[in-house]
Structure formats: C-alpha cells, structure tokens
Scaffold this active site. Structure first.
Site, PDB file in Angstrom:
ATOM      1  N   GLN A 131     -19.425 -37.327 115.578  1.00  0.00           N
ATOM      2  CA  GLN A 131     -18.363 -37.716 116.514  1.00  0.00           C
ATOM      3  C   GLN A 131     -18.897 -37.762 117.941  1.00  0.00           C
ATOM      4  OE1 GLN A 131     -15.455 -34.621 117.121  1.00  0.00           O
ATOM      5  NE2 GLN A 131     -13.833 -36.070 117.587  1.00  0.00           N
ATOM      6  N   GLY A 132     -18.913 -38.930 118.544  1.00  0.00           N
ATOM      7  CA  GLY A 132     -19.409 -39.068 119.915  1.00  0.00           C
ATOM      8  C   GLY A 132     -18.268 -39.203 120.901  1.00  0.00           C
ATOM      9  N   TYR A 133     -17.618 -38.103 121.164  1.00  0.00           N
ATOM     10  CA  TYR A 133     -16.508 -38.097 122.132  1.00  0.00           C
ATOM     11  C   TYR A 133     -16.975 -37.480 123.461  1.00  0.00           C
ATOM     12  CZ  TYR A 133     -12.440 -39.392 119.188  1.00  0.00           C
ATOM     13  OH  TYR A 133     -11.515 -40.051 118.422  1.00  0.00           O
ATOM     14  N   SER A 134     -17.347 -36.163 123.439  1.00  0.00           N
ATOM     15  CA  SER A 134     -17.599 -35.417 124.683  1.00  0.00           C
ATOM     16  C   SER A 134     -18.844 -35.916 125.408  1.00  0.00           C
ATOM     17  CB  SER A 134     -17.805 -33.934 124.377  1.00  0.00           C
ATOM     18  OG  SER A 134     -16.731 -33.447 123.633  1.00  0.00           O
ATOM     19  N   SER A 166     -21.810 -32.470 117.168  1.00  0.00           N
ATOM     20  CA  SER A 166     -22.147 -31.610 116.025  1.00  0.00           C
ATOM     21  C   SER A 166     -22.952 -32.396 114.990  1.00  0.00           C
ATOM     22  CB  SER A 166     -20.886 -31.075 115.351  1.00  0.00           C
ATOM     23  OG  SER A 166     -20.143 -30.305 116.245  1.00  0.00           O
ATOM     24  N   GLU A 249      -8.111 -34.443 113.529  1.00  0.00           N
ATOM     25  CA  GLU A 249      -9.121 -33.393 113.736  1.00  0.00           C
ATOM     26  C   GLU A 249      -8.414 -32.054 113.984  1.00  0.00           C
ATOM     27  OE1 GLU A 249     -11.757 -34.069 117.070  1.00  0.00           O
ATOM     28  OE2 GLU A 249     -12.984 -32.317 116.578  1.00  0.00           O
ATOM     29  N   GLU A 371      -5.949 -24.237 125.916  1.00  0.00           N
ATOM     30  CA  GLU A 371      -5.217 -24.538 127.157  1.00  0.00           C
ATOM     31  C   GLU A 371      -4.707 -25.986 127.136  1.00  0.00           C
ATOM     32  OE1 GLU A 371      -8.266 -23.160 127.089  1.00  0.00           O
ATOM     33  OE2 GLU A 371      -7.785 -21.127 127.746  1.00  0.00           O
TER      34      GLU A 371
END
Ligand SMILES: Cc1cc2nc3c(=O)[nH]c(=O)nc-3n(C[C@H](O)[C@H](O)[C@H](O)COP(=O)(O)OP(=O)(O)OC[C@H]3O[C@@H](n4cnc5c(N)ncnc54)[C@H](O)[C@@H]3O)c2cc1C
Length: 387
Positions: A131-134, A166, A249, A371
């Site tokens: 997963q290439g999000y962040s 990851s 997710e 949060e």
C-alpha cells in the site's frame, strides 16, 4: 433455513477432510502467515495444501462473486464458514492486502476488465500487494501527498517517495496514491494507480526498527512508466477510492479487538489472578468491554455487508478495536510481571509476550491514528463542528 443447515453440515465435512491438523494450531507469530505472491514461501506442505484447497473453492474470498475467483457465498453462508473454521481453530489460509483492502475497492470502482484481471489473481494469492499511501509529509494529512504522475500521452510517469510501506520489499505490485493535478485543491488532484514493483525506477529501502524487525520500507519512484489503463476509478477522483479502501482497512484492523484466542481474558489468565483482586477487577472490566465490542462488531459487519453502514462506522470499530487490543496486552503484561518482559529465552518463546505487547502500540497508528478516528467520529457521527 434448512438450506443453511445443509450448508453448515457440508462445510463442516469439507473442512474436516481438507484442513490439515497443523493448520488447526494457532500461529506462533506473523512469520507463520501465508502471504502468497509471485514467489510464494510456504512454511510447510500443510500450509500450501490448505491455501490451495481453500483457493480452489474460492473460499479465500468466500463472499466475492464466482466470476472474480470468489466463492459466491451469501453473507449468511460466509458467516457459517467463518464459524465452522473458528470451531476447529482453522487458520486463515491467506493473508493479503489484496483481499482485505484492494479487492473491495476494485469491486466498487474497477472496470470490468480490471476486475476480471486482478481479482482472481488476488483470490488465488498470486500477487502480493503493498500500500503506497503515506509519504514523509503526508500521514494523517494524507491528501498533502506529493508523489506525482504526469500524463505522457501513452503512459503515466511517476516520481516521488512513500514511507512506512509495509513489506514493500516483498511485494509484487503496489496500489498507490499519486498527484495527477498539482493545481487542483488537494483532495481533487489525486489518482489511484496500480503498478508492478518490478518496473524500472522502483526501489525500496527497509527501515530497521528497534526490535530488530524491518517490516516497513521507504519506497522510491524514479521516472516509473505506468500503463494508462492502470488507474482505478476516474483520474483526479482517486480520493474517493482511497477513502473507500481505508474504510475496509480500518474494519480489518479493528478485528484485533476480538483477540486471537477464544474465551475471555479472565479464563486465559486463570490462576494468575487469584491473589490479586485489583487486577482481577480490571480484567473483569476488560472482559465486559470485549463482549460489548464483539456484539458491536457483529452488528456493524452485518450492516456493512448489507450496505447499510454509516460511512464513519469503520472509524468507530477501528478506534474501539485497537484501543481494546492495547488494553488486553497491557493487562497480560501486568499479569506476567517482570517475567513477561523477557526478551530472549526459551521460556518466553523468544519474547513473544513482550514483542506482541510492543506491536499493539502500532495498532492505533496504522490505518489512521486513534486521534484521527476520534476526529472523524466527532464530525461525521456526533456532528460536532470540525476544523
Ligand atoms: C504498523 C504500521 C504499518 C503501516 N503500514 C503502512 C503501509 O503499508 N502503507 C502506508 O502507506 N502507510 C503505512 N503506515 C503509515 C500510517 O498510515 C501512518 O503512520 C499514519 O497514517 C500516521 O501518519 P504519520 O506517521 O505521518 O503521523 P502524523 O500524521 O505525523 O501524526 C503524529 C501524531 O499527531 C496526531 N495528529 C496528526 N494530525 C492530527 C489531527 N488533525 N488531529 C489530532 N491529532 C493529529 C496523530 O494522531 C499522531 O498521534 C503504517 C504505520 C504503521 C504504524
């Protein structure tokens, strides 16, 4: 109802005949999981046989349509399958970001050609996805992402960096958020792209953690050419796909709240609690919360499958499930005393308890922090004014 009873009996017989005894034991740790992929690594013949038997029936993704490699089961049948697997302690045959995250997004937003191409491969565990999000400056504020995909006519040209990816060094393909319109408001210029990690220009650098493990990577894209038809959903509307995937997710991660062992924490700690009334009271309070969480999860998952879930429900589940899992491991450590902190010894099974306790700290960060979930709940469910 009679049909469902017949289905249960048939499923029970099939599992009895096909689930090897070794696959009915709890996993020792994450490395025992089967992740599939282009070059799959099986820990044993039993693990391979179990994965292949389940995949042949479409039961790695029991509720996906048969046309896309799934089992075509109804929600009720899927529930029965899960119950019957749990009854014999059968392991999940395949762990995959393709199953828990990308698949649902493709089912909703993919073209027919994309569904027919990718979904059966995911169901059979043939592609390992990451997963290439962040990005370094786009985590909680994900829509600030800067990785860029330029339209070069017959292909996209991707440049940028991701972080905390990851298992990127073990993955075959990536589902990736890229900026396709730098001038548009930040949520409107993003697209959702799929590409092969073996493409020229993709590189990964593992991030070594204090525990000695290295499950994450920095991932770099340097002039990566991606075919035009590998965008999922509309160009510049990838934020909708991204959010939908995040819902799945978060639902998946919330499952941590259910724990990995059947029965209550009080039962599993047993004798240890006999001389400690304060700890006993805390564990009893925890077990009541865990029961409430289980009931809430069952209801939410039914509503989700029936398409009746409030879009912010996964945030409630993720928040409650991950905080609960952290509390469970805090109590287990408290019950274990200083022995539970043993890091390397045969008795501690290589520090299993301490390592699992530390790993739970990440539960309330991965997939969006607690949060952020509280912010979503405040705005979308409680309708409080948001910033
Ligand atoms: C185990 C693990 C696996 C991961 N795997 C992946 C992966 O495979 N792919 C991927 O793309 N990413 C992955 N991530 C990254 C993860 O999604 C981010 O860590 C997460 O979204 C938080 O972003 P950040 O680390 O940039 O923290 P920040 O966004 O910098 O947050 C730091 C702190 O500030 C708080 N904060 C930030 N904004 C607000 C706000 N508006 N209101 C209140 N508090 C706020 C946060 O809650 C947090 O406590 C993984 C992370 C972990 C821990």
């Amino acid at each position: 109802m009679a049909d469902l009873e017949a289905f249960r009996a048939e499923t029970r017989d099939w599992l009895e005949a096909n689930c090897p005894a070794e696959m009915r034991q709890p996993m020792r740790d994450e490395s025992d999981a089967c992740w599939g992929g282009r070059n799959p690594v099986f820990k044993s013949d039993a693990q391979k046989a179990w994965m292949e038997a389940m995949a042949a029936r479409g039961w790695t993704v029991p509720d996906w349509p048969r046309d896309y490699g799934g089992g075509g089961l109804s929600p009720e049948e899927t529930k029965i399958l899960r119950q019957e697997m749990a009854r014999i302690g059968a392991r999940n045959p395949l762990y995959s970001f393709g199953i828990s995250m990308l698949g649902p997004a493709l089912l909703k937003y993919g073209t027919e050609a994309q569904k027919r191409h990718y979904l059966p491969q995911i169901a059979r565990g043939e592609i390992r996805w990451c997963q290439g999000y962040s990005e370094p400056n786009a985590g909680s504020d994900l829509a600030s992402l800067q990785t860029r995909a330029e339209d070069k006519g017959d292909h996209w040209l991707v440049n940028g960096q991701k972080v905390w990816t990851s298992y990127a060094d073990k993955a075959d393909w990536i589902f990736c958020l890229v900026r396709t319109d730098p001038k548009a408001p930040k949520h409107q210029g993003i697209s959702f792209l799929l590409f092969d990690m073996a493409s020229p220009g993709v590189s990964t650098k593992p991030i070594l953690l204090i525990s000695g493990y290295s499950p994450f990577c920095e991932t770099f894209f340097d002039d990566v050419r991606v075919p035009k038809d590998q965008v999922v959903g509309e160009v510049n509307k990838g934020w909708d796909v991204a959010k939908y995937l995040l819902g799945h997710e978060r639902e998946m991660i919330s499952g941590m709240g259910l724990g990995s062992q059947p029965g209550s924490l009080g039962e599993s700690l047993g004798e240890v609690l006999a001389d400690d009334p304060l700890l006993r009271a805390e564990v009893a309070r925890f077990d009541v919360d865990a029961l409430a969480f289980r009931a809430m999860s069952e209801r939410f998952i039914d509503e989700l499958k029936a398409g009746r879930a409030h879009p912010a429900q996964p945030s409630m589940m993720k928040y409650a499930g991950t905080e609960l899992n952290k509390a469970r491991h805090e109590l287990m450590m408290a019950a274990g005393g200083s022995n539970a902190l043993e890091w390397e010894s045969e008795r501690s099974r290589a520090g299993k308890a301490a390592r699992e306790w530390l790993r739970t700290k990440a539960n309330s960060i991965e997939g969006g922090t607690s949060e952020i979930q509280l912010g979503i709940i405040a705005k979308r469910i409680l309708e409080l004014p948001g910033g």
